[in-house]
Design a protein around this motif. Structure first.
Motif, PDB file in Angstrom:
ATOM      1  N   GLY A   1       4.444  -4.089   8.480  1.00 59.73           N
ATOM      2  CA  GLY A   1       5.272  -4.976   7.676  1.00 59.73           C
ATOM      3  C   GLY A   1       6.039  -4.077   6.729  1.00 59.73           C
TER       4      GLY A   1
ATOM      5  N   LEU B   1       7.969  -4.197   2.596  1.00 60.05           N
ATOM      6  CA  LEU B   1       8.328  -4.970   1.408  1.00 60.05           C
ATOM      7  C   LEU B   1       9.833  -5.218   1.333  1.00 60.05           C
ATOM      8  CD1 LEU B   1       5.942  -3.194  -1.108  1.00 60.05           C
ATOM      9  CD2 LEU B   1       5.592  -5.383   0.074  1.00 60.05           C
TER      10      LEU B   1
ATOM     11  N   HIS C   1       5.868   5.610   7.854  1.00 58.25           N
ATOM     12  CA  HIS C   1       6.691   4.443   7.506  1.00 58.25           C
ATOM     13  C   HIS C   1       7.515   4.748   6.253  1.00 58.25           C
ATOM     14  CE1 HIS C   1       7.366  -0.023   6.896  1.00 58.25           C
ATOM     15  NE2 HIS C   1       7.590   0.436   5.685  1.00 58.25           N
ATOM     16  N   GLU C   2       6.867   5.386   5.257  1.00 59.31           N
ATOM     17  CA  GLU C   2       7.580   5.694   4.005  1.00 59.31           C
ATOM     18  C   GLU C   2       8.590   6.820   4.190  1.00 59.31           C
ATOM     19  OE1 GLU C   2       5.349   2.659   2.516  1.00 59.31           O
ATOM     20  OE2 GLU C   2       7.269   3.522   1.924  1.00 59.31           O
TER      21      GLU C   2
ATOM     22  N   ILE D   1       0.825  -1.207   0.000  1.00 57.24           N
ATOM     23  CA  ILE D   1       0.000   0.000   0.000  1.00 57.24           C
ATOM     24  C   ILE D   1       0.859   1.257   0.000  1.00 57.24           C
ATOM     25  CG2 ILE D   1      -1.963  -1.138   1.103  1.00 57.24           C
ATOM     26  CD1 ILE D   1      -1.130   0.142   3.750  1.00 57.24           C
ATOM     27  N   GLY D   2       2.178   1.060   0.041  1.00 54.41           N
ATOM     28  CA  GLY D   2       3.084   2.212  -0.023  1.00 54.41           C
ATOM     29  C   GLY D   2       4.427   1.747  -0.550  1.00 54.41           C
TER      30      GLY D   2
ATOM     31  N   GLN E   1      13.458   1.956  -2.097  1.00 56.77           N
ATOM     32  CA  GLN E   1      13.191   0.512  -2.094  1.00 56.77           C
ATOM     33  C   GLN E   1      13.394  -0.118  -3.470  1.00 56.77           C
ATOM     34  OE1 GLN E   1       9.279   1.111   0.240  1.00 56.77           O
ATOM     35  NE2 GLN E   1       9.991  -0.894   0.948  1.00 56.77           N
TER      36      GLN E   1
HETATM   37  O1  K2U Z   1       7.155   0.545   2.643  1.00 54.43           O
HETATM   38  C1  K2U Z   1       6.748  -0.589   2.431  1.00 54.43           C
HETATM   39  O2  K2U Z   1       7.465  -1.571   2.514  1.00 54.43           O
HETATM   40  C2  K2U Z   1       5.265  -0.804   2.128  1.00 54.43           C
HETATM   41  C3  K2U Z   1       4.582  -1.010   3.439  1.00 54.43           C
HETATM   42  C4  K2U Z   1       3.690   0.131   3.719  1.00 54.43           C
HETATM   43  C5  K2U Z   1       3.151   0.074   5.113  1.00 54.43           C
HETATM   44  C6  K2U Z   1       3.874  -0.445   6.183  1.00 54.43           C
HETATM   45  C7  K2U Z   1       3.323  -0.436   7.465  1.00 54.43           C
HETATM   46  C8  K2U Z   1       2.076   0.092   7.680  1.00 54.43           C
HETATM   47  C9  K2U Z   1       1.374   0.600   6.610  1.00 54.43           C
HETATM   48  C10 K2U Z   1       1.913   0.599   5.338  1.00 54.43           C
HETATM   49  C11 K2U Z   1       3.875  -2.350   3.469  1.00 54.43           C
HETATM   50  O3  K2U Z   1       4.735  -3.392   3.194  1.00 54.43           O
HETATM   51  S1  K2U Z   1       2.581  -2.517   2.356  1.00 54.43           S
HETATM   52  C12 K2U Z   1       1.929  -4.041   2.995  1.00 54.43           C
HETATM   53  C13 K2U Z   1       0.830  -3.718   3.950  1.00 54.43           C
HETATM   54  C14 K2U Z   1      -0.436  -3.895   3.482  1.00 54.43           C
HETATM   55  C15 K2U Z   1      -1.496  -3.556   4.304  1.00 54.43           C
HETATM   56  C16 K2U Z   1      -1.287  -3.037   5.573  1.00 54.43           C
HETATM   57  C17 K2U Z   1       0.005  -2.868   6.032  1.00 54.43           C
HETATM   58  C18 K2U Z   1       1.078  -3.217   5.219  1.00 54.43           C
END
Ligand code: K2U
Ligand code: ZN
Length: 172
Positions: free
Chosen positions: A95, A97, A138-139, A47-48, A53
């Motif tokens: 989480g 990626l 997070h981003e 979602i981000g 990355q």
């Molecule tokens: O930055 C990234 O790796 C993408 C992140 C974005 C994210 C992390 C934590 C909380 C919210 C967003 C995730 O890997 S995207 C996977 C995901 C999907 C739904 C909810 C949370 C994370």
């Protein structure tokens, strides 16, 4: 548009720890990068996604918080800045990626005020909350060379990196 490889902390920690540089101008070349980032994020799926990355050290983020079955709602953030954070915090099971198959709770400010340039270079200034606030923080951490596991205890962080090394080894 192209799907680009996503760097992981086991193989590319040195790049993921670097601070990304501000963008000079929002032009067609940058828009092509944002298109690739969005396609890569949807494919992951996520979602981000921050440009670092996929190995590009520019202060660019893409996001889409639309749920399954909803109309996609892609968002583009160039040179984003957090100008205010609430004292109130909110937990979220995060989480990443770049840290595959690792999930843990992170506390972050529940609301933030954000300025950024969009896909067309238009300036925005908004206060956001909920998953938008969690995801953009997070981003933004990615743009500053910080991973969500850096907010955990040393023991949990070390275990997370060992887990990613195992996941990558088994995927090879
Ligand atoms: O930055 C990234 O790796 C993408 C992140 C974005 C994210 C992390 C934590 C909380 C919210 C967003 C995730 O890997 S995207 C996977 C995901 C999907 C739904 C909810 C949370 C994370
Ligand atoms: Zn991440």
């Amino acid at each position: 548009m192209a799907i680009r490889p996503i760097l992981n902390v086991a193989e590319s920690a040195a790049i993921l720890k670097q601070v990304s540089a501000p963008v000079e101008r929002v032009d067609d070349e940058l828009r092509a990068l944002m298109d690739d980032m969005l396609e890569t994020m949807y494919d992951a799926p996520g979602i981000g996604l921050a440009a670092v990355q996929i190995g590009v050290l520019k202060r660019v983020i893409v996001m889409d918080l639309a749920k399954e079955g909803e109309e996609p709602q892609p968002r583009f953030f160039v040179n984003p800045e957090i100008t205010w954070t609430s004292d109130e915090t909110a937990p979220y099971e995060e989480g990443c990626l770049s840290v595959p198959e690792v999930y843990d709770e992170v506390q972050r400010p529940a609301r933030v005020r954000l300025t950024w340039l969009d896909y067309d270079g238009v300036a925005h200034d908004e206060e956001v909350d909920g998953l938008f606030a969690t995801c953009i923080q997070h981003e933004m951490d990615h743009l500053n060379g910080v991973l969500f596991i850096d907010h955990l205890s040393r023991l949990k962080r070390d275990r997370a990196i060992q887990r990613v090394k195992k996941v990558i080894r088994e995927a090879a």
